[in-house]
Motif scaffolding. Structure first.
Motif, PDB file in Angstrom:
ATOM      1  N   GLN A  66       0.821  -1.195   0.000  1.00 39.05           N
ATOM      2  CA  GLN A  66       0.000   0.000   0.000  1.00 39.05           C
ATOM      3  C   GLN A  66       0.866   1.259   0.000  1.00 39.05           C
ATOM      4  O   GLN A  66       0.333   2.364  -0.090  1.00 39.05           O
ATOM      5  CB  GLN A  66      -0.923  -0.002   1.224  1.00 39.05           C
ATOM      6  N   THR A  67       2.164   1.107   0.109  1.00 39.03           N
ATOM      7  CA  THR A  67       3.068   2.251   0.091  1.00 39.03           C
ATOM      8  C   THR A  67       3.258   2.728  -1.341  1.00 39.03           C
ATOM      9  O   THR A  67       3.500   1.926  -2.240  1.00 39.03           O
ATOM     10  CB  THR A  67       4.428   1.879   0.695  1.00 39.03           C
ATOM     11  N   GLN A  68       3.179   4.032  -1.552  1.00 39.91           N
ATOM     12  CA  GLN A  68       3.366   4.619  -2.866  1.00 39.91           C
ATOM     13  C   GLN A  68       4.831   4.987  -3.057  1.00 39.91           C
ATOM     14  O   GLN A  68       5.451   5.554  -2.159  1.00 39.91           O
ATOM     15  CB  GLN A  68       2.524   5.894  -3.001  1.00 39.91           C
ATOM     16  N   ASN A  75       9.498   1.688  -9.457  1.00 40.92           N
ATOM     17  CA  ASN A  75       8.859   0.803  -8.493  1.00 40.92           C
ATOM     18  C   ASN A  75       9.084  -0.628  -8.955  1.00 40.92           C
ATOM     19  O   ASN A  75       8.199  -1.261  -9.504  1.00 40.92           O
ATOM     20  CB  ASN A  75       7.364   1.114  -8.413  1.00 40.92           C
ATOM     21  N   GLN A 146      -3.592  -2.226  -7.004  1.00 35.81           N
ATOM     22  CA  GLN A 146      -3.521  -0.820  -6.681  1.00 35.81           C
ATOM     23  C   GLN A 146      -3.656  -0.625  -5.182  1.00 35.81           C
ATOM     24  O   GLN A 146      -4.325  -1.378  -4.501  1.00 35.81           O
ATOM     25  CB  GLN A 146      -4.631  -0.053  -7.408  1.00 35.81           C
ATOM     26  N   PRO A 147      -2.990   0.394  -4.632  1.00 32.66           N
ATOM     27  CA  PRO A 147      -3.067   0.626  -3.189  1.00 32.66           C
ATOM     28  C   PRO A 147      -4.498   0.834  -2.732  1.00 32.66           C
ATOM     29  O   PRO A 147      -5.352   1.336  -3.459  1.00 32.66           O
ATOM     30  CB  PRO A 147      -2.234   1.908  -3.005  1.00 32.66           C
ATOM     31  N   ALA A 150      -4.978   6.306   0.173  1.00 33.01           N
ATOM     32  CA  ALA A 150      -4.082   7.101   0.976  1.00 33.01           C
ATOM     33  C   ALA A 150      -4.490   7.018   2.429  1.00 33.01           C
ATOM     34  O   ALA A 150      -5.649   6.820   2.766  1.00 33.01           O
ATOM     35  CB  ALA A 150      -4.125   8.559   0.505  1.00 33.01           C
ATOM     36  N   THR A 157       5.247   7.911   1.781  1.00 35.53           N
ATOM     37  CA  THR A 157       5.669   8.255   0.442  1.00 35.53           C
ATOM     38  C   THR A 157       7.164   8.506   0.429  1.00 35.53           C
ATOM     39  O   THR A 157       7.714   9.109   1.323  1.00 35.53           O
ATOM     40  CB  THR A 157       4.944   9.518  -0.038  1.00 35.53           C
TER      41      THR A 157
END
Length: 339
Positions: A66-68, A75, A146-147, A150, A157
């Motif tokens: 879940q970390t962007q 990535n 996809q996460p 937020a 981030t």
């Protein structure tokens, strides 16, 4: 000669078989995490952990998180290059399925398809179907990967730009935990944080933290408790032992097992060797990544009969990342496989 109706039925059967072979799920190991790499390591999520004596090889990049990643940063853990190999393998499997089915029905690979033109047409149809199915599967997987949004707990981030903390005073760290390996104090790769209102990019501030014998005893205890809760499908227990992100991944795996009619039983977990890879703090959180080699009994049983369906390897080496907040105990934040 085959009638057009019979030919259409045969073609539909072949195409259905090819599609089934294409979308078959890859086989993964049991245990919490399913033998994959997932979770969050704060700003170091997409950086490789430092090598240690226990895990001297490269760690597998995190595939689900879940970390962007920070703006403009790659990535590697989410690119999943193996999808290309799965596509090629699925296409060849579809062709093989068509040949085998033709041989079973009669006439061999070429027989009963109305000559070479019909055969080439069938191959073209199978190829187009495989392409469409592969694209659809990859699209859905990207959607699922996809996460979750937020503000997810412990998601941050940016990438690491600070050194890891040295591992000091670990001579009496516990039954299976020795002194740190060569990567216990290695620096992380530099990176950039998020942009604020179009201003300059700011790095994530990190600090060194000390990891002592009590911490290592907590890590060893969590290794056994997470495996035990997973084996008993104790979702409440997993949510107490891991971040909401990791607990969510575990619950998905347990639901998949239930759908298959199996249960994953894990017992006799024993830490054989462990050492610190990295330890650092950022914001109010403290992180520690630990390499652990452990023994276990890991089997999959039929839910109704308790018959053994699969037996997994009796030993595993993984990198577990733990996180804690002020005044709170350590909990599991990520699991990575080793090469």
């Amino acid at each position: 000669m085959l009638t057009s109706t019979t030919r259409r039925k045969r073609t539909a059967t072949i195409l259905a078989l090819a599609a089934a072979l294409t979308v078959a799920a890859p086989v993964v190991e049991a245990r919490p995490g399913g033998g994959g790499s997932a979770g969050s390591r704060g700003s170091r999520t997409f950086n490789a952990p430092s090598a240690t004596t226990t895990a001297p090889g490269a760690a597998a990049p995190i595939q689900r998180s879940q970390t962007q990643p920070g703006p403009g940063m790659s990535n590697p853990g989410m690119q999943a290059p193996a999808q290309g190999r799965r596509f090629g393998g699925g296409f060849m499997a579809g062709l093989l399925g068509a040949g085998l089915l033709g041989a079973l029905i009669g006439g061999g690979f070429f027989g009963g398809l109305g000559g070479i033109a019909s055969f080439l047409g069938l191959i073209l149809q199978v190829g187009l179907l495989v392409l469409l199915v592969s694209f659809a599967v990859r699209w859905f997987r990207r959607r699922q990967g996809q996460p979750a949004g937020a503000g997810a707990p412990y998601a941050r981030t940016g990438l690491d730009n600070g050194p890891g903390a040295p591992n000091q005073g670990l001579g009496n760290a516990g039954p299976g935990l020795g002194a740190s390996g060569p990567g216990a104090s290695g620096p992380g790769a530099s990176g950039l944080g998020g942009m604020m209102g179009g201003g300059a990019q700011r790095p994530v501030q990190q600090r060194q933290i000390q990891i002592g014998p009590n911490d290592f005893q907590s890590f060893e205890r969590l290794l056994g408790e997470v495996q035990d809760a997973y084996s008993h499908e104790d979702k409440v227990g997993l949510r107490n032992l891991a971040t909401p992100e990791m607990a969510g991944y575990f619950e998905e795996e347990l639901q998949a097992n239930a759908a298959r009619g199996i249960v994953n039983r894990i017992s006799n977990v024993k830490l054989l060797q462990g050492d610190l890879s990295e330890a650092w703090g950022e914001g109010s959180s403290e992180y520690a990544t630990v390499a652990m080699r452990y023994a276990l009994n890991d089997v999959k049983l039929d839910r109704n009969t308790n018959r053994v369906v699969e037996t997994e390897p009796a030993e595993a080496t993984e990198l577990w990342t733990f996180v804690r907040q002020p005044g709170r105990p350590w909990i599991l934040s990520a699991i990575q496989q080793t090469s």
